[in-house]
Design an enzyme around this catalytic site. Structure first.
Site, PDB file in Angstrom:
ATOM      1  N   ASP A  86       0.875  -1.156   0.000  1.00 20.02           N
ATOM      2  CA  ASP A  86       0.000   0.000   0.000  1.00 20.02           C
ATOM      3  C   ASP A  86       0.921   1.218   0.000  1.00 20.02           C
ATOM      4  OD1 ASP A  86      -2.222   1.601   0.020  1.00 20.02           O
ATOM      5  OD2 ASP A  86      -3.207   0.547   1.669  1.00 20.02           O
ATOM      6  N   GLU A 143     -17.116  10.281   5.387  1.00 23.26           N
ATOM      7  CA  GLU A 143     -16.488   8.981   5.634  1.00 23.26           C
ATOM      8  C   GLU A 143     -15.609   8.619   4.445  1.00 23.26           C
ATOM      9  OE1 GLU A 143     -19.114   5.634   5.859  1.00 23.26           O
ATOM     10  OE2 GLU A 143     -20.339   6.272   4.168  1.00 23.26           O
TER      11      GLU A 143
END
Length: 876
Positions: A274, A622
């Site tokens: 990542d 979010e």
């Protein structure tokens, strides 16, 4: 002579592009020869590289190797629900959680297929335009996100297929097969299963968090979807997660990377970290002293790409210091070039059918139609008391209220592309009812507050050097340093860019900054509120004094400053802005705040025949590692799952009118709505449904589409139902282990018609480690055509083993005309009937298994008609 004649015949058959083919002896190097195997070509190519060249290929932005004719390539691209962050217009499908609500693997397969075609068209177009090698135009997509949505507070759960490992595995498999294609030689695109493997928040702690999970939970919950995609779907790539697992960073985990992924599952594809995860080894987890040690360890654990940083550049030093061998570097580089060769990047266009994909597929009619279909399929009818829905189309007046009613940001979710047209709920309703019905709209509130900024057009009050507008200076760095690459006059400050989109000239919309300067002349005494909204950071200066500072990562963050004004006085405004990664946006607005009187609003719309309230939450609140200063939200996650109080208060006022209220809820996660579930007669969960969200919402509200979406997550009643967020134990989580009563259960979803189940056929006995076939007849016993999601659950108790309350093991979405019946058959694989022991091993054990088949879980706690049939099989 024969060879030359053969080549000429091939050229005629394959087209002019085939003339790039040459006789074997004419190739400078064997790796250029398409007649050789990929393995032989890769081995030859890698053997010709220096150590420094090999290491450079292990960064996400791999540079060109000009001496060998190897072009540059950036591995970083996204296609979560349509090609994302590209500078070109694309089709945008519902957010992943919405696609999961379709419970339709066929639809997901086609969505991935269409998205891969659009991705190919973009890749081809980028080559034509000389933009190859840039980010977000490649063919390696870091999707799907198959983490388990174990806790509704996680902001990135919207990117997943929900809380169930089986549903996630089946949808993920369909996605991978659709994206990668069915060609026996070339991949259409390369999928990547992420984030491997025990990763699901909290977002603010992801770079330092150490996840712990029992072997049982690891193999029962966190690994099944990854195993399915790696072993069966043959996914091309895997992305390892930021956090640590049992004390080791995931990208350097003995258990996850070496033991399971490479050894047990025999994964031969590539692994990327990542982005910035390698830096976490030595900067945040503190498990390694420096970049060289961290990089060497990550590569020895099979992590082939360092994304986002240049930590892997230290691999040259690591090899010289004996921390890692060049042979291990070779293994990673070979895996990487194997992917590029399989994508046809080094072969003539005429040999690779996908390389011939035209730009006309972008936003083509079939793709847009499928985006609408999936939006329709994703709608979940949570409640429909007294047949409030569908609404009549000949109503005289409809009131459409709420913060998501006309919010194009919400419907696009995150990790999204940009379509040519976005239909919001408001526009969808207007389009549906036409001119004969009056549609009144009020935003009424923000998501969390009853105070709104009433905007004022100040464009005529802005000048710079005597000219209307704003001076804009753009810098090719994030620090406003050096000379600007461009200076121009703009009418105002209002920009939205996709990452990789051109800002001006050759400057792209990432890792850049801008300074906007203008003189604002007040027209009256009093005050005006200046609101700035930006992604990533900004600061506002008024007459040289800083009044707003959000110079930290602040996605979709808005701040305001109240400026006292004197008539005809001029104020110098300077807005400085920077963008790192992701979408870029900056806006300067002006107006005055006013609090909405809910009772007065209700009085204004009480003559409406129906009131549609469109609320919920939004990707503005979010998402991934965000800075959000709103009550109930932190770092992209949620601190409470309760619907913000201001929205409930508004719906209470609307209900007091006595008119039917329909609550259309947009969200990427489960929201607790206890008051609404008890008091609002009709509730539709609309997720973030993509470019055609508003059309799909209107189709459901007015009965042109009979909803059949199902919840891929449990909707709990309150925060008290949730274990601590950071606890990765599955006890008490998801429908499989939650022993309480949910508000709306996993698999729940209503219809405008009814279905009955009978003629369940299950063998009374069977052998362990053998498949089992189950069939049932489903009948549309109602008055409308409709779709049903047939769900099969198993439940068992086995002495000495932990087992879930129940587990989904089969699902099919079928369409039935009214009165029509259909027999649905499920074939359960032997692994679907195993139990997991304490060591994480799947065991085939004898015993009795209860099968439940219906349109929901067998104990659905809703008022819908119970329609589950059950049977038992004894395995011997």
């Amino acid at each position: 002579m024969k060879a030359t004649l053969l080549f000429l015949v091939m050229a005629v058959l394959l087209g002019t592009a085939a003339f790039t083919l040459r006789q074997e002896e004419d190739y400078d190097y064997p790796f250029q020869n398409p007649s050789l195997s990929f393995e032989a070509r890769v081995n030859d190519l890698v053997s010709r590289l220096t150590l420094e060249e090999k290491v450079a290929q292990m960064l996400n932005a791999a540079p060109a190797i000009e001496r060998l004719g190897i072009p540059s390539y950036d591995w970083w691209n996204e296609v979560l629900h349509g090609v994302a962050r590209t500078p070109y217009k694309v089709t945008v499908y519902p957010q992943a959680i919405g696609m999961a609500a379709t419970f339709d693997t066929t639809s997901l397969y086609h969505m991935a297929d269409f998205s891969a075609l659009e991705g190919r068209a973009i890749y081809n177009k980028a080559i034509e335009e000389g933009k190859s090698g840039q980010r977000y135009v490649g063919l390696t997509y870091w999707t799907p996100n198959i983490n388990i949505f174990r806790d509704p507070r996680w902001g990135r759960g919207q990117e997943t297929y929900g809380e169930d490992p089986f549903l996630t595995a089946m949808l993920g498999r369909a996605f991978v097969r659709g994206l990668q294609g069915e060609d026996p030689k070339y991949m259409k695109a390369a999928a990547c299963a992420k984030h491997y493997a025990v990763h699901s928040g909290p977002e603010p702690e992801r770079h330092v968090f150490n996840a712990t999970a029992s072997n049982y939970d690891l193999w029962d919950t966190y690994l099944p979807a990854f195993e399915e995609l790696v072993v069966n779907a043959k996914v091309a790539g895997v992305m390892c997660a930021y956090n640590a697992f049992r004390g080791q960073p995931c990208c350097g985990s003995d258990i996850l990377m070496n033991d399971i992924l490479r050894n047990q599952w025999q994964f031969t594809g590539y692994v990327t970290s990542d982005c910035w995860a390698i830096d976490d080894f030595f900067k945040n987890h503190k498990t390694h002293p420096d970049a060289a040690s961290a990089s060497a360890d990550a590569v020895m654990h099979g992590t082939d790409i360092d994304c986002g940083t240049d930590a892997y550049k230290s691999l040259v030093q690591a090899v010289k210091e004996g921390k890692i061998t060049e042979r291990q570097i070779d293994l990673s580089v070979k895996r990487l070039f194997t992917i590029r060769f399989k994508l046809g990047m080094f072969d003539p266009v005429a040999m690779v059918k996908y390389a011939q994909t035209p730009a006309s597929v972008l936003e083509s009619a079939p793709h847009k139609a499928h985006a609408l279909k999936m939006a329709q399929q994703s709608m979940v009818l949570l409640k429909n008391e007294k047949n409030t829905l569908p609404l009549r189309k000949n109503l005289k007046k409809i009131a459409v209220i709420g913060p998501n009613a006309d919010n194009p940001i919400a419907v696009l979710g995150n990790y999204n592309g940009t379509p040519s047209e976005i239909v919001t709920a408001l526009q969808g309703i207007r389009n549906k009812v036409g001119s004969n019905t009056e549609v009144v709209y009020e935003r009424a509130s923000t998501f969390t507050k009853d105070t709104l900024l009433a905007y004022t057009d100040i464009s005529k009050q802005l000048t710079f050097n005597g000219k209307p507008g704003v001076q804009a200076e753009y810098f090719n760095n994030k620090e406003l340093q050096g000379q600007p690459v461009a200076v121009r006059q703009e009418p105002g400050i209002s920009h939205n860019w996709q990452e990789g989109e051109t800002v001006i000239g050759s400057m792209k919309a990432y890792n850049f900054s801008a300074r906007y300067t203008t003189d604002f002349t007040a027209t009256s005494n009093g005050s005006i509120t200046l609101e700035v909204e930006g992604d990533d950071g900004y600061r506002l200066l008024v007459d040289g004094k800083e009044q707003l500072n959000a110079w930290t990562r602040n996605r979709w963050g808005a701040r305001s400053y109240k400026l006292p004004t004197q008539q005809n006085k001029t104020y110098r405004l300077v807005l400085e802005y920077y963008q790192g990664e992701g979408k870029a946006s900056v806006h300067l607005r002006a107006g005055n705040f006013a609090r909405t009187d809910f009772k007065a609003l209700a009085n204004r719309v009480k003559d409406a025949d129906a009131i549609v309230y469109v609320g919920g939450i939004s990707p503005q609140l979010e998402g991934e590692e965000m800075k959000v200063d709103e009550p109930g939200f932190a770092g992209g996650d949620r601190t409470t799952i309760l619907l913000p109080k201001v929205q409930t208060d508004l719906m209470k006022a609307l209900k007091a009118t006595g008119k039917p209220v329909v609550f259309v809820m947009m969200t990427g996660s489960a929201i607790a709505i206890p008051w609404e579930a008890e008091n609002v007669p009709a509730i539709v969960n609309a997720w973030y449904a993509g470019q055609s969200a508003g059309t799909a919402i209107a189709d459901v509200l007015f009965g042109d589409y009979n909803p059949a979406g199902r919840l891929p997550v449990t909707f709990y009643k309150s925060d008290q139902d949730l274990p601590p967020f950071g606890d990765y134990t599955m006890e008490g989580r998801t429908y499989k282990y939650f022993k309480g009563q949910p508000l709306y259960g996993f698999g729940h979803g209503l219809s405008y018609t009814t279905f009955t189940y009978d003629q369940l056929k299950i063998p009374t006995s069977g052998k362990v480690n053998s498949p089992v076939t189950v069939s049932v007849r489903v009948t549309n016993s109602g008055k409308m055509d409709g779709e049903e999601v047939v769900q099969l659950y198993t439940s068992r108790q086995a002495a000495g083993f932990k087992t879930p309350i129940r587990a989904l093991k089969g699902f099919q979405r079928i369409a039935l005309k009214k009165g029509e019946s259909k027999v649905v058959t499920f074939t359960l694989r032997p692994q679907d009937l195993t139990v997991i022991d304490e060591s994480g091993n799947a065991r085939h054990v004898p015993g009795t298994i209860l099968f439940s088949v219906g349109g929901s879980q067998p104990d659905a706690s809703t008022k819908k008609i119970k329609k589950t049939v059950e049977g038992v099989i004894a395995l011997n």
